[in-house]
Scaffold this motif. Structure first.
Motif, mmCIF file in Angstrom:
data_model
loop_
_atom_site.group_PDB
_atom_site.id
_atom_site.type_symbol
_atom_site.label_atom_id
_atom_site.label_comp_id
_atom_site.label_asym_id
_atom_site.label_seq_id
_atom_site.Cartn_x
_atom_site.Cartn_y
_atom_site.Cartn_z
ATOM 1 N N GLY A 228 0.803 -1.234 0.000
ATOM 2 C CA GLY A 228 0.000 0.000 0.000
ATOM 3 C C GLY A 228 0.824 1.267 0.000
ATOM 4 N N SER A 229 2.072 1.185 -0.421
ATOM 5 C CA SER A 229 2.936 2.366 -0.487
ATOM 6 C C SER A 229 3.616 2.400 -1.837
ATOM 7 N N LEU A 230 3.700 3.580 -2.428
ATOM 8 C CA LEU A 230 4.390 3.723 -3.714
ATOM 9 C C LEU A 230 5.828 4.187 -3.515
ATOM 10 N N ASP B 23 11.609 3.560 -1.143
ATOM 11 C CA ASP B 23 12.267 2.919 -0.003
ATOM 12 C C ASP B 23 11.274 2.462 1.063
ATOM 13 N N SER B 24 10.074 2.171 0.641
ATOM 14 C CA SER B 24 9.003 1.787 1.572
ATOM 15 C C SER B 24 9.428 0.693 2.551
ATOM 16 N N ILE B 25 9.176 0.938 3.831
ATOM 17 C CA ILE B 25 9.476 -0.108 4.820
ATOM 18 C C ILE B 25 8.534 -1.295 4.632
ATOM 19 N N ASN B 26 7.320 -1.012 4.180
ATOM 20 C CA ASN B 26 6.355 -2.101 3.975
ATOM 21 C C ASN B 26 6.772 -3.003 2.816
ATOM 22 N N ARG B 27 7.339 -2.385 1.777
ATOM 23 C CA ARG B 27 7.835 -3.184 0.644
ATOM 24 C C ARG B 27 8.997 -4.074 1.116
ATOM 25 N N SER C 209 1.049 -2.889 4.225
ATOM 26 C CA SER C 209 0.671 -1.496 3.992
ATOM 27 C C SER C 209 1.030 -0.575 5.142
ATOM 28 N N PRO C 210 1.323 0.672 4.787
ATOM 29 C CA PRO C 210 1.402 1.678 5.845
ATOM 30 C C PRO C 210 -0.007 2.097 6.256
ATOM 31 N N GLU C 211 -0.074 2.868 7.296
ATOM 32 C CA GLU C 211 -1.325 3.510 7.705
ATOM 33 C C GLU C 211 -1.210 4.980 7.333
ATOM 34 N N TYR C 212 -2.219 5.496 6.682
ATOM 35 C CA TYR C 212 -2.263 6.930 6.390
ATOM 36 C C TYR C 212 -3.437 7.534 7.155
ATOM 37 N N ASN C 213 -3.114 8.448 8.042
ATOM 38 C CA ASN C 213 -4.157 9.129 8.813
ATOM 39 C C ASN C 213 -5.140 8.145 9.428
ATOM 40 N N ARG C 214 -4.547 7.138 10.052
ATOM 41 C CA ARG C 214 -5.283 6.098 10.788
ATOM 42 C C ARG C 214 -6.149 5.206 9.895
ATOM 43 N N GLY C 215 -5.860 5.206 8.589
ATOM 44 C CA GLY C 215 -6.677 4.389 7.702
ATOM 45 C C GLY C 215 -5.878 3.815 6.534
ATOM 46 N N ALA D 5 3.122 -1.929 8.764
ATOM 47 C CA ALA D 5 4.363 -1.517 9.424
ATOM 48 C C ALA D 5 4.451 -0.002 9.457
ATOM 49 N N SER D 6 4.951 0.494 10.577
ATOM 50 C CA SER D 6 5.039 1.947 10.756
ATOM 51 C C SER D 6 6.197 2.288 11.688
ATOM 52 N N PRO D 7 6.778 3.473 11.507
ATOM 53 C CA PRO D 7 7.755 3.923 12.500
ATOM 54 C C PRO D 7 7.071 4.250 13.827
ATOM 55 N N GLY D 8 5.775 4.462 13.791
ATOM 56 C CA GLY D 8 5.015 4.801 15.003
ATOM 57 C C GLY D 8 4.819 3.584 15.888
ATOM 58 N N SER D 9 4.265 3.846 17.087
ATOM 59 C CA SER D 9 4.221 2.773 18.083
ATOM 60 C C SER D 9 3.042 1.824 17.900
HETATM 61 C C1 LIG Z 1 -0.106 10.963 4.360
HETATM 62 C C2 LIG Z 1 0.548 10.225 5.512
HETATM 63 C C3 LIG Z 1 -0.190 9.883 6.616
HETATM 64 C C4 LIG Z 1 0.387 9.121 7.641
HETATM 65 N N1 LIG Z 1 -0.389 8.715 8.697
HETATM 66 C C5 LIG Z 1 0.116 7.824 9.584
HETATM 67 C C6 LIG Z 1 -0.729 7.211 10.559
HETATM 68 O O1 LIG Z 1 -1.926 7.433 10.632
HETATM 69 N N2 LIG Z 1 -0.170 6.304 11.393
HETATM 70 C C7 LIG Z 1 1.156 5.978 11.342
HETATM 71 O O2 LIG Z 1 1.612 5.120 12.119
HETATM 72 N N3 LIG Z 1 1.987 6.563 10.449
HETATM 73 C C8 LIG Z 1 1.489 7.466 9.554
HETATM 74 N N4 LIG Z 1 2.298 8.010 8.588
HETATM 75 C C9 LIG Z 1 3.753 7.724 8.616
HETATM 76 C C10 LIG Z 1 4.039 6.422 7.882
HETATM 77 O O3 LIG Z 1 3.818 5.328 8.749
HETATM 78 C C11 LIG Z 1 5.494 6.411 7.412
HETATM 79 O O4 LIG Z 1 5.720 7.464 6.503
HETATM 80 C C12 LIG Z 1 5.856 5.069 6.775
HETATM 81 O O5 LIG Z 1 7.234 5.016 6.534
HETATM 82 C C13 LIG Z 1 5.098 4.882 5.480
HETATM 83 O O6 LIG Z 1 5.254 3.564 5.036
HETATM 84 P P1 LIG Z 1 6.242 3.172 3.849
HETATM 85 O O7 LIG Z 1 7.652 3.375 4.372
HETATM 86 O O8 LIG Z 1 5.956 1.739 3.580
HETATM 87 O O9 LIG Z 1 5.974 4.088 2.693
HETATM 88 C C14 LIG Z 1 1.742 8.774 7.565
HETATM 89 C C15 LIG Z 1 2.496 9.166 6.447
HETATM 90 C C16 LIG Z 1 1.915 9.871 5.431
HETATM 91 C C17 LIG Z 1 2.738 10.223 4.206
#
Ligand SMILES: Cc1cc2nc3c(=O)[nH]c(=O)nc-3n(C[C@H](O)[C@H](O)[C@H](O)COP(=O)(O)O)c2cc1C
Length: 203
Positions: A10-12, A15-19, A75-81, A112-116
């Protein structure tokens, strides 16, 4: 037996961590999971008006999913979704009505996310769509991978040894077993039905 797994990231981001997590899962079960990364960045936005003459990218995507034994979402999470690009891919694969290529495909979801909290919100939104799409989703281990960063990977992009790699290794094995269980159960049920039908004919 190696199962064909379609991986949808779910990331384009290059260097996506999810990829990189997805690649690590394939590397860990390379003998039993024949993985293909499915491109979703080029899919035109889903528009029901195009169902009668679908764009070639939709056709290609649907064929790739249809050919798979299982689907792995990373997939990453974007804005909790769910990131929009992934939701679009799910919508494209789910239509035209009654012809979803996701139907009955066993699936697993990793966020996967850098967040907790490891993308918990996105993970469950993907799960919700999978339930509606009649995809048997692996229940355990759940994979909300928190605190994942560039530092989690070595120079070749593979997970470094440590707790995260241990979780991913368990998940890779469990996903193989899940896909196998679903396909084997269906095969045995089909055999039973064929046997019962034969017996009824001779009764
Ligand atoms: C538009 C946007 C919204 C994001 N929202 C969240 C979020 O809701 N929760 C979260 O843990 N990280 C959020 N992030 C941070 C991503 O987890 C972080 O950028 C992650 O590296 C993205 O995954 P990727 O490396 O696979 O692209 C957000 C990043 C972006 C660009």
């Amino acid at each position: 037996m190696a199962y064909k797994i379609a991986i949808i990231v779910g990331s384009l981001r290059k260097d996506s961590i999810n990829r990189r997590v997805a690649r690590s899962i394939c590397g860990l079960r390379g003998d039993n999971l024949d993985c293909s990364m499915i491109e979703i960045g080029d899919l035109p936005l889903y528009n029901q008006d195009l169902d009668s003459s679908p764009p070639e990218q939709w056709v290609r995507f649907r064929e790739q999913i249809a050919a798979a034994d299982g689907v792995l979402f990373c997939s990453p999470e974007y804005n909790r979704g769910i990131p929009g690009v992934l939701k679009n891919a799910i919508d494209v694969g789910s239509r035209p009505y009654g012809q979803s290529v996701f139907d009955k495909k066993p699936a697993a979801i990793v966020t996967a996310s850098p967040g907790s909290i490891g993308g918990f919100g996105a993970n469950h939104q993907i799960r919700q769509a999978c339930v509606f799409l009649n995809m048997p989703v692996m229940q355990q281990p759940e994979a909300y991978l928190g605190h994942v960063s560039d530092d989690s990977f070595d120079n070749s992009g593979r997970l470094k040894d440590g707790p995260l790699k241990e979780i991913i290794t368990k998940l890779a094995h469990a996903f193989h077993d899940w896909v196998q269980m679903i396909h084997e159960s269906r095969r045995l049920l089909a055999e039973d039905s064929a046997h019962a039908a034969k017996q009824q004919k001779h009764a």
